[in-house]
Design an enzyme around this catalytic site. Sequence first.
Site, PDB file in Angstrom:
ATOM      1  N   TYR A  68       0.837  -1.204   0.000  1.00  0.00           N
ATOM      2  CA  TYR A  68       0.000   0.000   0.000  1.00  0.00           C
ATOM      3  C   TYR A  68       0.872   1.254   0.000  1.00  0.00           C
ATOM      4  O   TYR A  68       2.058   1.217   0.304  1.00  0.00           O
ATOM      5  CB  TYR A  68      -0.956   0.010   1.205  1.00  0.00           C
ATOM      6  CG  TYR A  68      -0.315   0.266   2.542  1.00  0.00           C
ATOM      7  CD1 TYR A  68      -0.219   1.559   3.052  1.00  0.00           C
ATOM      8  CD2 TYR A  68       0.186  -0.777   3.310  1.00  0.00           C
ATOM      9  CE1 TYR A  68       0.359   1.804   4.291  1.00  0.00           C
ATOM     10  CE2 TYR A  68       0.767  -0.550   4.545  1.00  0.00           C
ATOM     11  CZ  TYR A  68       0.851   0.738   5.033  1.00  0.00           C
ATOM     12  OH  TYR A  68       1.422   0.980   6.258  1.00  0.00           O
ATOM     13  N   CYS A  69       0.254   2.365  -0.373  1.00  0.00           N
ATOM     14  CA  CYS A  69       0.916   3.672  -0.356  1.00  0.00           C
ATOM     15  C   CYS A  69      -0.080   4.691   0.183  1.00  0.00           C
ATOM     16  O   CYS A  69      -0.926   4.341   1.001  1.00  0.00           O
ATOM     17  CB  CYS A  69       1.434   4.037  -1.745  1.00  0.00           C
ATOM     18  SG  CYS A  69       0.135   4.213  -2.982  1.00  0.00           S
ATOM     19  N   LYS A  70      -0.048   5.907  -0.302  1.00  0.00           N
ATOM     20  CA  LYS A  70      -0.993   6.921   0.172  1.00  0.00           C
ATOM     21  C   LYS A  70      -2.301   6.888  -0.612  1.00  0.00           C
ATOM     22  O   LYS A  70      -3.378   6.891  -0.036  1.00  0.00           O
ATOM     23  CB  LYS A  70      -0.374   8.323   0.091  1.00  0.00           C
ATOM     24  CG  LYS A  70      -1.273   9.409   0.631  1.00  0.00           C
ATOM     25  CD  LYS A  70      -0.605  10.765   0.613  1.00  0.00           C
ATOM     26  CE  LYS A  70      -1.550  11.819   1.166  1.00  0.00           C
ATOM     27  NZ  LYS A  70      -0.944  13.153   1.142  1.00  0.00           N
ATOM     28  N   TYR A  96      -3.617   4.102   1.520  1.00  0.00           N
ATOM     29  CA  TYR A  96      -3.542   3.860   2.961  1.00  0.00           C
ATOM     30  C   TYR A  96      -4.917   3.570   3.565  1.00  0.00           C
ATOM     31  O   TYR A  96      -5.092   2.585   4.282  1.00  0.00           O
ATOM     32  CB  TYR A  96      -2.882   5.059   3.646  1.00  0.00           C
ATOM     33  CG  TYR A  96      -2.822   4.942   5.143  1.00  0.00           C
ATOM     34  CD1 TYR A  96      -1.814   4.217   5.755  1.00  0.00           C
ATOM     35  CD2 TYR A  96      -3.785   5.544   5.947  1.00  0.00           C
ATOM     36  CE1 TYR A  96      -1.764   4.091   7.133  1.00  0.00           C
ATOM     37  CE2 TYR A  96      -3.738   5.427   7.315  1.00  0.00           C
ATOM     38  CZ  TYR A  96      -2.739   4.704   7.907  1.00  0.00           C
ATOM     39  OH  TYR A  96      -2.694   4.575   9.271  1.00  0.00           O
TER      40      TYR A  96
END
Length: 111
Positions: A68-70, A96
């Site tokens: 995952y990231c933002k 996120y």
Amino acid sequence: MKRFWGVILCLVAFNASFASAKEVLLDVRTPEEYSQEYLPGAINIDVLNKSFRHRVSKLNREDSYKVYCKGGKRATQAVTIMKELGFKNLTNLGGYEEARKALQMNPALSP
């Protein structure tokens, strides 16, 4: 009899490889983003950093990775790179908030 023991050894090795594989939560945001809040147990490797390929290539390719990231774009980029490096067990959790909800986790805050 030798064939029997050969089959047994193969089965033991096969089971051991599954037993050693684990599930890894991979946060590919910047260290600054990660330090603000992250999902418990996540490791942080910034996909935008030049060393991303090198650092990821040291990870166990047999493990299962949830990335995952933002917002989702960098997670997609990371999964693409990891596939190129031979990783097979990859789940793109997107951003996120999506990851937090999908995994039903509360954020961990840095002390």
